[in-house]
Design a protein around this motif. Structure first.
Motif, PDB file in Angstrom:
ATOM      1  N   ALA A 110       0.819  -1.212   0.000  1.00  0.00           N
ATOM      2  CA  ALA A 110       0.000   0.000   0.000  1.00  0.00           C
ATOM      3  C   ALA A 110       0.857   1.268   0.000  1.00  0.00           C
ATOM      4  CB  ALA A 110      -0.934   0.005   1.201  1.00  0.00           C
ATOM      5  N   LYS A 111       2.197   1.099  -0.021  1.00  0.00           N
ATOM      6  CA  LYS A 111       3.103   2.253  -0.005  1.00  0.00           C
ATOM      7  C   LYS A 111       4.159   2.099  -1.096  1.00  0.00           C
ATOM      8  CE  LYS A 111       2.437   2.851   4.924  1.00  0.00           C
ATOM      9  NZ  LYS A 111       3.035   2.737   6.254  1.00  0.00           N
ATOM     10  N   GLY A 128      -9.755 -10.809   4.493  1.00  0.00           N
ATOM     11  CA  GLY A 128     -10.512 -10.185   5.576  1.00  0.00           C
ATOM     12  C   GLY A 128      -9.868  -8.985   6.229  1.00  0.00           C
ATOM     13  N   GLN A 129      -8.804  -8.439   5.676  1.00  0.00           N
ATOM     14  CA  GLN A 129      -8.138  -7.296   6.302  1.00  0.00           C
ATOM     15  C   GLN A 129      -8.398  -5.978   5.578  1.00  0.00           C
ATOM     16  OE1 GLN A 129      -4.066  -7.910   7.452  1.00  0.00           O
ATOM     17  NE2 GLN A 129      -4.445 -10.029   8.026  1.00  0.00           N
ATOM     18  N   GLU A 130      -9.259  -6.022   4.559  1.00  0.00           N
ATOM     19  CA  GLU A 130      -9.651  -4.813   3.823  1.00  0.00           C
ATOM     20  C   GLU A 130      -8.456  -4.059   3.244  1.00  0.00           C
ATOM     21  OE1 GLU A 130     -12.872  -4.446   3.298  1.00  0.00           O
ATOM     22  OE2 GLU A 130     -13.344  -6.084   4.682  1.00  0.00           O
ATOM     23  N   LEU A 131      -7.456  -4.775   2.756  1.00  0.00           N
ATOM     24  CA  LEU A 131      -6.264  -4.145   2.201  1.00  0.00           C
ATOM     25  C   LEU A 131      -6.317  -3.965   0.685  1.00  0.00           C
ATOM     26  CD1 LEU A 131      -3.526  -6.056   4.246  1.00  0.00           C
ATOM     27  CD2 LEU A 131      -4.334  -3.713   4.591  1.00  0.00           C
ATOM     28  N   GLY A 132      -7.183  -4.700   0.005  1.00  0.00           N
ATOM     29  CA  GLY A 132      -7.209  -4.703  -1.450  1.00  0.00           C
ATOM     30  C   GLY A 132      -7.499  -3.356  -2.077  1.00  0.00           C
ATOM     31  N   GLY A 133      -8.594  -2.719  -1.699  1.00  0.00           N
ATOM     32  CA  GLY A 133      -8.969  -1.437  -2.283  1.00  0.00           C
ATOM     33  C   GLY A 133      -7.936  -0.360  -2.029  1.00  0.00           C
ATOM     34  N   GLU A 154      -7.965 -11.557  -5.774  1.00  0.00           N
ATOM     35  CA  GLU A 154      -8.350 -12.772  -5.047  1.00  0.00           C
ATOM     36  C   GLU A 154      -8.646 -12.416  -3.595  1.00  0.00           C
ATOM     37  OE1 GLU A 154      -6.250 -16.969  -3.785  1.00  0.00           O
ATOM     38  OE2 GLU A 154      -5.578 -15.986  -5.619  1.00  0.00           O
ATOM     39  N   GLU A 155      -9.811 -12.853  -3.119  1.00  0.00           N
ATOM     40  CA  GLU A 155     -10.237 -12.560  -1.740  1.00  0.00           C
ATOM     41  C   GLU A 155     -11.170 -13.658  -1.255  1.00  0.00           C
ATOM     42  OE1 GLU A 155     -10.380 -11.018   1.072  1.00  0.00           O
ATOM     43  OE2 GLU A 155      -9.326  -9.126   0.850  1.00  0.00           O
ATOM     44  N   SER A 156     -11.605 -13.519  -0.016  1.00  0.00           N
ATOM     45  CA  SER A 156     -12.525 -14.503   0.568  1.00  0.00           C
ATOM     46  C   SER A 156     -13.977 -14.222   0.204  1.00  0.00           C
ATOM     47  CB  SER A 156     -12.375 -14.529   2.091  1.00  0.00           C
ATOM     48  OG  SER A 156     -12.636 -13.241   2.627  1.00  0.00           O
ATOM     49  N   ARG A 157     -14.223 -13.078  -0.447  1.00  0.00           N
ATOM     50  CA  ARG A 157     -15.566 -12.748  -0.927  1.00  0.00           C
ATOM     51  C   ARG A 157     -15.443 -11.896  -2.184  1.00  0.00           C
ATOM     52  NH1 ARG A 157     -14.416  -8.883   2.843  1.00  0.00           N
ATOM     53  NH2 ARG A 157     -15.304  -6.835   2.551  1.00  0.00           N
TER      54      ARG A 157
END
Length: 185
Positions: A110-111, A128-133, A154-157
């Motif tokens: 993210a940096k 589940g850590q909301e890092l993608g966006g 790729e994510e869990s949802r």
């Protein structure tokens, strides 16, 4: 884990076992990777791999980026700040003898520093850590994402496309969801 197709087909990759929870390593299974690359090379998205510059965020073992290299990508930039992941990626690059075709960055995804635009982006953050966006937005701001780039998240949802991106497709493979996005030009 192994390379599924292309010039390095069948090459075994460094073993992680079921993953390393402490290092947030959860390798994409061979089955999911094979399905994902079948979708990518099935024509729906054109030819997003051949000759492409690829960005592999939260690269883990590097399997997604190395699979892309095996199938014709020109260059892959792997991004992962974990020591375990860095070693696995280096080991896997050495096994395929592709050091000249890759860059390995040990930074927080993210940096990112300023970069070269990539046409294909793999985004596989810890679930589940909301890092993608947040990471996708940072990569765009740092110049890593080319206009019309294809994003494979790729994510869990299933994921909702953030501003500047359009959702193209979503596929479920067991407990893994893969969302395909396009960067709006």
């Amino acid at each position: 884990m192994r390379i599924i197709g292309g010039t390095h087909r069948g090459t075994a990759l460094a073993v992680v076992g079921k993953g390393d929870a402490g290092a947030h390593l959860r390798p994409t299974t061979d089955r999911v990777r094979e399905s994902l690359f079948n979708v990518l090379q099935g024509g729906r998205f054109g030819d997003p791999i051949n000759g492409a510059r690829v960005l592999d965020l939260f690269a883990g073992t590097g399997a997604l980026g190395l699979e892309a290299l095996s199938r014709g990508a020109a260059h892959v930039t792997f991004v992962d700040s974990g020591r375990v992941a860095q070693k696995l990626i280096r080991d896997n690059i050495a096994k395929l003898r592709r050091a000249g075709d890759v860059t390995l960055l040990s930074v927080d995804a993210a940096k990112l520093p300023q970069g070269t635009p990539c046409q294909l982006v793999f985004l596989d953050p810890p679930y589940g850590q909301e890092l993608g966006g947040k990471t996708l937005t940072a990569a765009l701001a740092a110049g890593w994402i080319a206009p019309e780039a294809l994003i494979v998240w790729e994510e869990s949802r299933a994921q909702i496309a953030p501003p500047g991106f359009t959702s193209l497709d979503q596929r479920r493979y067991g407990d893994t969801w893969v969302s395909f996005l396009r960067h709006d030009a």
